[in-house]
Structures are given as C-alpha cells and as structure tokens.
Motif scaffolding. Structure first.
Motif, PDB file in Angstrom:
ATOM      1  N   GLN A   1       0.700  -1.185  -0.049  1.00  0.00           N
ATOM      2  CA  GLN A   1       0.133   0.073   0.114  1.00  0.00           C
ATOM      3  C   GLN A   1       0.806   1.303   0.075  1.00  0.00           C
ATOM      4  OE1 GLN A   1      -2.563  -0.378   3.308  1.00  0.00           O
ATOM      5  NE2 GLN A   1      -3.586  -2.083   2.438  1.00  0.00           N
ATOM      6  N   ASN A   2       2.050   1.181   0.502  1.00  0.00           N
ATOM      7  CA  ASN A   2       2.950   2.270   0.615  1.00  0.00           C
ATOM      8  C   ASN A   2       3.900   2.240  -0.431  1.00  0.00           C
ATOM      9  OD1 ASN A   2       2.090   3.792   3.142  1.00  0.00           O
ATOM     10  ND2 ASN A   2       2.223   1.938   3.818  1.00  0.00           N
ATOM     11  N   GLU A   3       3.707   1.311  -1.524  1.00  0.00           N
ATOM     12  CA  GLU A   3       4.584   1.320  -2.774  1.00  0.00           C
ATOM     13  C   GLU A   3       5.761   0.835  -2.411  1.00  0.00           C
ATOM     14  OE1 GLU A   3       2.703   2.215  -5.137  1.00  0.00           O
ATOM     15  OE2 GLU A   3       1.727   3.970  -4.686  1.00  0.00           O
ATOM     16  N   LYS A   4       5.874   0.218  -1.365  1.00  0.00           N
ATOM     17  CA  LYS A   4       7.348  -0.724  -0.851  1.00  0.00           C
ATOM     18  C   LYS A   4       7.312  -2.122  -1.340  1.00  0.00           C
ATOM     19  CE  LYS A   4       8.017   2.704   2.475  1.00  0.00           C
ATOM     20  NZ  LYS A   4       8.500   3.045   3.889  1.00  0.00           N
ATOM     21  N   HIS A   5       8.568  -2.553  -0.980  1.00  0.00           N
ATOM     22  CA  HIS A   5       8.530  -4.262  -1.657  1.00  0.00           C
ATOM     23  C   HIS A   5       9.094  -5.212  -0.601  1.00  0.00           C
ATOM     24  CE1 HIS A   5       7.638  -2.719  -5.647  1.00  0.00           C
ATOM     25  NE2 HIS A   5       8.191  -1.597  -5.196  1.00  0.00           N
ATOM     26  N   LEU A   6       8.735  -6.262  -0.457  1.00  0.00           N
ATOM     27  CA  LEU A   6       8.958  -7.376   0.305  1.00  0.00           C
ATOM     28  C   LEU A   6       9.486  -8.517  -0.361  1.00  0.00           C
ATOM     29  CD1 LEU A   6       9.302  -8.234   3.350  1.00  0.00           C
ATOM     30  CD2 LEU A   6       6.944  -9.234   2.939  1.00  0.00           C
ATOM     31  N   PHE A   7      10.689  -9.089  -0.129  1.00  0.00           N
ATOM     32  CA  PHE A   7      11.445 -10.163  -0.700  1.00  0.00           C
ATOM     33  C   PHE A   7      12.025 -11.098   0.365  1.00  0.00           C
ATOM     34  CE2 PHE A   7      11.460  -7.234  -4.403  1.00  0.00           C
ATOM     35  CZ  PHE A   7      10.603  -7.898  -5.343  1.00  0.00           C
ATOM     36  N   CYS A   8      12.165 -12.365   0.025  1.00  0.00           N
ATOM     37  CA  CYS A   8      12.927 -13.376   0.929  1.00  0.00           C
ATOM     38  C   CYS A   8      14.182 -13.988   0.172  1.00  0.00           C
ATOM     39  CB  CYS A   8      12.076 -14.556   1.326  1.00  0.00           C
ATOM     40  SG  CYS A   8      10.393 -13.985   2.023  1.00  0.00           S
ATOM     41  N   ILE A   9      15.308 -14.028   1.195  1.00  0.00           N
ATOM     42  CA  ILE A   9      16.484 -14.428   0.366  1.00  0.00           C
ATOM     43  C   ILE A   9      16.676 -15.877   1.362  1.00  0.00           C
ATOM     44  CG2 ILE A   9      17.434 -12.224  -0.491  1.00  0.00           C
ATOM     45  CD1 ILE A   9      19.322 -12.227   2.141  1.00  0.00           C
ATOM     46  N   ASN A  10      17.379 -16.530   0.829  1.00  0.00           N
ATOM     47  CA  ASN A  10      17.845 -18.029   1.383  1.00  0.00           C
ATOM     48  C   ASN A  10      16.623 -18.752   1.942  1.00  0.00           C
ATOM     49  OD1 ASN A  10      20.809 -17.129   1.079  1.00  0.00           O
ATOM     50  ND2 ASN A  10      20.553 -16.027   2.998  1.00  0.00           N
ATOM     51  N   PHE A  11      15.371 -18.460   0.830  1.00  0.00           N
ATOM     52  CA  PHE A  11      14.378 -19.464   1.406  1.00  0.00           C
ATOM     53  C   PHE A  11      14.334 -20.808   1.234  1.00  0.00           C
ATOM     54  CE2 PHE A  11       9.899 -20.509   1.484  1.00  0.00           C
ATOM     55  CZ  PHE A  11       9.258 -19.625   2.323  1.00  0.00           C
ATOM     56  N   PRO A  12      14.138 -21.670   2.392  1.00  0.00           N
ATOM     57  CA  PRO A  12      14.306 -23.113   2.395  1.00  0.00           C
ATOM     58  C   PRO A  12      13.538 -23.706   1.456  1.00  0.00           C
ATOM     59  CG  PRO A  12      14.272 -21.996   4.632  1.00  0.00           C
ATOM     60  CD  PRO A  12      13.867 -21.201   3.827  1.00  0.00           C
ATOM     61  N   GLU A  13      14.200 -24.636   0.493  1.00  0.00           N
ATOM     62  CA  GLU A  13      13.253 -25.435  -0.450  1.00  0.00           C
ATOM     63  C   GLU A  13      12.010 -26.040   0.277  1.00  0.00           C
ATOM     64  OE1 GLU A  13      14.840 -27.492  -4.017  1.00  0.00           O
ATOM     65  OE2 GLU A  13      16.317 -26.148  -4.155  1.00  0.00           O
ATOM     66  N   LYS A  14      12.613 -26.629   1.201  1.00  0.00           N
ATOM     67  CA  LYS A  14      11.378 -27.422   1.938  1.00  0.00           C
ATOM     68  C   LYS A  14      10.260 -26.820   2.248  1.00  0.00           C
ATOM     69  CE  LYS A  14      12.774 -27.593   6.730  1.00  0.00           C
ATOM     70  NZ  LYS A  14      13.243 -28.359   7.856  1.00  0.00           N
TER      71      LYS A  14
END
Lengths: 133, 276
Positions: free
Chosen positions: B72-85
């Motif tokens: 809503q505030n034009e910002k972004h969220l991502f995940c790194i090193n996300f476990p495949e399981k």
C-alpha cells in the motif's frame, strides 16, 4: 563583428523565443531584424529579402522544415551557401552537434543563453566567415 | 525461540534475519515486531530465511499484514535464502505473494526497476530535470530558484492547481511518460515580464508559448545529460500548452508521479514527471 546594419533573420516556431532573440540582438546593436515562424517561411524570407539576409539565427526543432534541414538547403544553394548560419537549440547531445557541424553550421548555441553569450558566439561566427564573405 | 529476529537497514534496504523457528505465539510479540519493521522508510524490505527450519501458521497473519502494508505504501518485500522444503507449504497455504523468494538482495533490487535498469525514482533520472530547471530559469529569466523536496503523487491523485502548463511526452526504449511545468497565472506573467520585458495582465495566445519554450529548454538539458552521460534513450519531443483556470494534473498511469516544487521571488511553480 558584424556590421550593425546587417539584416538578421530570426527563425523559431515559438513567439517567445523570437522575442527573446530579437531583444538580445537589439541589445547588441543590430537594427535590421526580420523573423520567420518555421524553416519553410525562413527559406521564403531568404529568397525574397531585400536587402539580402546577412545572418541567420535559427532554432532546430520546428514544424514545416527544421533548422537543420533549412541549413542543408542553404548550403546546397549557390545563392545562399555562404550566408552565416547560427543554430540556436535546446539540445546539445554530441551526436546532434556533430550532425550540425557536418551540415555546415557556423555556430551552435545551446539554450538557455545570455546576451553576452550570443555576442561572443556572433563574434566567433564573424571571424569564421570573414574569409568567405 | 532461543534466537530472535534481528533487523538492520543498510544502503536503503531493510533486512530482517529470521530465527530458526518462526512462531506467532513464541517469546517475542511478532505483531509488535512487525509494526516496528513497518516504520522503516526503506523501499525494499528483505526477510533472510537462511536460518529458518520451521514457519508456523500462527506467524502468518503478522507477515500478511506486513506484506500488504508495504504494498500500500509502494514498498516491496522479498525473501532470501528461502528453504526449499518450505516452498510447498507456502504454496499450499496461499502465501506465495507474501513470501517471495529471490536469489539475493541484488535480484530484489533489480525487480524494483523496469527493463533496462532505469527507474523513474532513480535520483539520476530526476536530478537533471531539477538542474535544468534551475539553469534555464536563472540564465534565461534571471530568476534564482530554490528547489523543494520532490514529492510522490499517487496514480489518479490530483494536487496543485495551475492556469498554464507546458507538457512534453517522454519516449524512450525503457518507458514512456510526460513531464509538465505548471504555473499559476500571476507567477507565469511575472516570469514572462522578466524574460521578455513585456507586462501582461492575463495569459494570452501571444504569451502562452513561453511555458512550452521553458519546458523545451529544461527537457533539452535533461535529455543531453541522461542520454549522453547516463545511457538513457529519450527521444526529441515538441511541447504542448495547456491553459485554463484552476486546472489540476491527473495522470492515468499505474505508477505514481514525482512532483518537484520550486520557490522563487515571483512565487512557486512545479514540475511533474510521470512514467509508465
């Protein structure tokens, strides 16, 4: 420097810029000033002007024949090929300057400009063309 | 939880290192922690799942709220090193828009920008227009300017009223858009008098192309800098003029616009840049 009685043809599709250039030329002492609203009208003025035009100051981007197209037409015509031609434009990308030089421009002035800059550029133009006039 | 969430902001990126067990009913009040993360001014937020072994469903709601609030505030969220399981779990539970895995922070940054790596909100894109405006008004009009802080105007929002505007279409390989310079009548007429030496009581066909010419010069300056020095591909354009009473600019693009106000001795005016 150009004789102050030289007929100066000012070409720009924007009335505001024609007024600014006219005002600057008057401040430099020029007394015989005519104008045209695009390259085609500029060409017609060159052909019909009495006395003949002694200096052209033209914008680049215009409808009905741009400044660069007018320059090419002038340089290709035996009657006008030695007329001093100054391009006055908002664009100064290196490829654009190169195109203007290739087309035979005598001076290239980037807007915005002061009357002092215009004077300096016209003095340089005069020195450059003195040999061929 | 024996380990806690750790957060830090570096180079405009807010990074949260998640503990091995993410549980909404654990030792830390996850909702309170997420509220604190949302106070960061960074445009890019990263959840580092490198240590995570378990993500409990009790933790879903705070993260959903976090993700939605950022969007809503034009910002972004991502995940790194996300476990495949954990991938099947988030797919099954419909959370693929909340937990968006990327390889690394660089990939996340690249996702913020359109193809070609050129973003409207790069200062390298806006600054030449600000510098061009100062140069043109100071040289051609003799007017000292003080640029204000650039503001974001949301899509379909309208802001400052004006009586005259010069508008140029922006066209490049990477994007299209418009740039406008907008004035209230008294400011425009005062500026015109300084530039041309003529006093007018109202905006007339004789005076109005000054707005276009000013914008033409500003655009010419910015285009030279952006194309020659920064690798952009902006094309030439001819300005159009808008004249009316109490007009407000509204752009029909998905993206917000950038507004840059300028203060001068004759009053305030503004630039507006919209890109799609």
């Amino acid at each position: 420097m150009f004789d102050k009685g030289t007929r100066v043809l000012i070409i720009d599709d924007m009335m505001t810029m024609r007024k600014i250039v006219t005002k600057a030329c008057k401040e430099l002492g020029f007394t015989d000033l005519i104008d045209a609203v695009d390259g085609q009208k500029g060409w017609e003025a060159l052909q019909s002007s009495v006395p003949p035009v002694g200096l052209v100051i033209s914008d680049w981007n215009m409808p009905n024949c741009s400044g660069i197209d007018l320059l090419r037409r002038v340089r290709a015509d035996g009657r006008f090929k030695n007329v001093p031609f100054v391009l006055l434009t908002a664009e100064s990308e290196s490829k654009q300057v190169a195109e203007a030089v290739k087309a035979g421009v005598d001076q290239y002035i980037v807007k915005p400009f002061t009357p002092e800059l215009l004077q300096k550029k016209l003095e340089e133009t005069y020195k450059k063309v003195a040999g061929r006039l | 939880m024996s380990e806690k969430f750790l957060s830090a902001e570096t180079d405009g990126v807010f990074v949260v290192t998640c503990p091995p067990l993410i549980d909404g009913k654990g030792e830390q009040d996850l909702e309170a922690i997420v509220k604190m993360w949302m106070t960061s001014t960074a445009d890019l937020h990263i959840l580092d799942f490198g240590k995570v072994t378990s993500l409990k469903s009790t933790a879903y709601r705070p993260f959903v709220v976090y993700s939605q609030t950022l969007k809503q505030n034009e910002k972004h969220l991502f995940c790194i090193n996300f476990p495949e399981k954990l991938l099947p779990q988030i797919r099954q539970d419909g959370l693929t828009s909340v937990f968006v895995p990327v390889k690394n922070i660089e990939e996340a940054k690249a996702k913020l920008k359109p193809a070609g790596g050129k973003s409207l909100f790069d200062v390298e894109f806006v600054n030449p227009f600000i510098a061009g405006t100062k140069k043109v008004l100071e040289t051609q009009v003799g007017l000292k300017l003080v640029p204000g802080k650039p503001m974001i105007k949301k899509a379909n929002e309208t802001t400052f009223p004006f009586e005259i505007a010069g508008v140029i279409s922006l066209s490049a390989k990477e994007f299209t858009g418009t740039i406008s310079i907008c004035f209230r009548q008294p400011v425009f007429l005062a500026l015109y008098e300084k530039m041309v030496g003529e006093k007018h009581e109202t905006i007339t066909p004789e005076t109005q192309d000054a707005a276009g010419e000013l914008l033409n010069m500003i655009f010419g300056h910015a285009k030279t800098v952006l194309n020659d020095q920064k690798g952009y591909t902006l094309e030439k354009a001819i300005p159009t003029i808008m004249v009316g009473k109490d007009m407000r600019m509204q752009t029909k693009t998905k993206n917000p616009s950038v507004i840059v106000p300028f203060e001068s001795e004759v009053g305030q005016f503004h630039l507006e840049i919209s890109v799609e």
